[in-house]
Scaffold this motif. Structure first.
Motif, short mmCIF file in Angstrom:
data_model
loop_
_atom_site.label_atom_id
_atom_site.label_comp_id
_atom_site.label_asym_id
_atom_site.label_seq_id
_atom_site.Cartn_x
_atom_site.Cartn_y
_atom_site.Cartn_z
N UNK A 107 -6.26 39.34 42.58
CA UNK A 107 -6.92 40.35 41.74
C UNK A 107 -8.06 41.02 42.49
N UNK A 108 -8.89 40.22 43.16
CA UNK A 108 -10.03 40.77 43.88
C UNK A 108 -9.58 41.74 44.98
N UNK A 109 -8.46 41.44 45.62
CA UNK A 109 -7.96 42.30 46.69
C UNK A 109 -7.25 43.53 46.15
N UNK A 110 -6.67 43.42 44.95
CA UNK A 110 -5.83 44.50 44.42
C UNK A 110 -6.63 45.59 43.71
N UNK A 111 -7.82 45.27 43.21
CA UNK A 111 -8.55 46.21 42.35
C UNK A 111 -8.75 47.56 43.03
N UNK A 112 -9.27 47.55 44.25
CA UNK A 112 -9.55 48.82 44.94
C UNK A 112 -8.27 49.61 45.19
N UNK A 113 -7.17 48.92 45.51
CA UNK A 113 -5.94 49.62 45.83
C UNK A 113 -5.26 50.17 44.57
N UNK A 114 -5.45 49.51 43.43
CA UNK A 114 -4.99 50.09 42.17
C UNK A 114 -5.69 51.43 41.95
#
Length: 304
Positions: free
Chosen positions: A177-184
């Motif tokens: 989740x921490x890694x995906x937030x910016x890419x979302x």
């Protein structure tokens, strides 16, 4: 197609050579050595270790020896992880980094694409403003801030998920989740802008004039063209996710390539840093090639 792939692979060789050369010079010009520790080592023992790993030789001889090893796909021994090769460390850490990064990229696409489409269809309405606000927050807050916040909320305060380490599937949830937030957020912004532009194009107006249904217009005519910028973004996004996992793996204590890379840099583990850097370069070139092939497959106007 085949000739294009061969040209790209041949063109990657000088790129990797320049990457390896610059990385080799930078790590060897940095102050200190792999055997500088807080506890002073006897000079004769340090000299023997330097001779064992050929670090007492001139730098050009070390570079030539390293190139020969690389030609045999041998990244050499690790200076800090005793009796362990860099090849084995990469083989152990890459599946972990690939799992975290792969799930983060899948979540970014699964949430970012529909979020961007919704914002485009509901332009200047509540859904558009909400999606844009989320995208702005996701881009503005770095993952090294999101990670500790997730640990505080889900692990410390509520004890719902593990705070770190590598155990069952639950241990992957927070770092993904921490890694995906910016890419979302990035994918949503790209998809929104691209969808709005395609919906205003002449061929979409023609499709509406022919009386085609809104469903057919959107999913047959708009979506294939609107998703092209997102496909182009996948190459740099893959690179950013792999390098971004360096911070995430440190925050959550995950034994992936990112954590090995940071420990190697702090301990002057030359071979480990060079091996992971070169491996990252190969992965980035490979994924960029895959993205270019996908782009040409989706857009017939592109010639190889």
């Amino acid at each position: 197609m085949l000739s294009y792939v061969v040209r790209r692979l041949l063109g990657a060789i000088p790129t990797l050579f320049v990457l390896l050369t610059l990385s080799f010079l930078l790590v060897h010009l940095a102050p200190g050595s792999p055997f500088d520790t807080a506890r002073q080592m006897p000079p004769e023992i340090k000299a023997n270790l330097m001779a064992k790993y050929h670090l007492d030789e001139p730098i050009y001889e070390q570079y030539g020896r390293y190139l020969v090893n690389i030609a045999h796909f041998d990244f050499g021994p690790s200076y800090q992880y005793k009796d362990t090769t860099v090849n084995s460390l990469i083989a152990a850490g890459f599946p972990v980094s690939l799992t975290v990064g792969g799930f983060a990229l899948l979540i970014a696409l699964a949430l970012g694409v529909p979020l961007g489409m919704l914002a485009a269809v509901r332009q200047n309405q509540a859904a558009d403003y909400t999606a844009s606000a989320f995208a702005l927050l996701g881009i503005s807050i770095p993952n090294f801030v999101i990670g500790p916040l997730l640990i505080l909320w889900f692990a410390v305060d509520n004890d719902w998920l593990p705070a770190g380490g590598l155990g069952g599937w639950q241990s992957y949830v927070l770092p993904v989740i921490a890694l995906a937030v910016a890419f979302i957020a990035y994918v949503a912004r790209l998809m929104r802008a691209s969808t709005i532009e395609v919906m205003r194009s002449n061929y979409v107006r023609t499709a509406r004039a022919k009386g085609l249904s809104s469903y057919r217009i959107f999913f047959v005519h708009v979506l294939p063209a609107a998703i092209l910028p997102v496909v182009s973004f996948l190459g740099p996004a893959t690179a950013a996710i792999l390098t971004g996992s360096v911070v995430i793996e440190q925050v959550f204590g995950i034994p992936g390539l990112g954590r090995f890379f940071v420990n190697g840099a702090l301990n002057r583990d030359y071979t480990l840093v060079l091996g992971i850097t070169l491996f990252y370069g190969i992965i980035i070139i490979f994924f960029n090639l895959i993205v270019d092939i996908l782009y040409g497959w989706l857009d017939p106007r592109v010639a190889y």
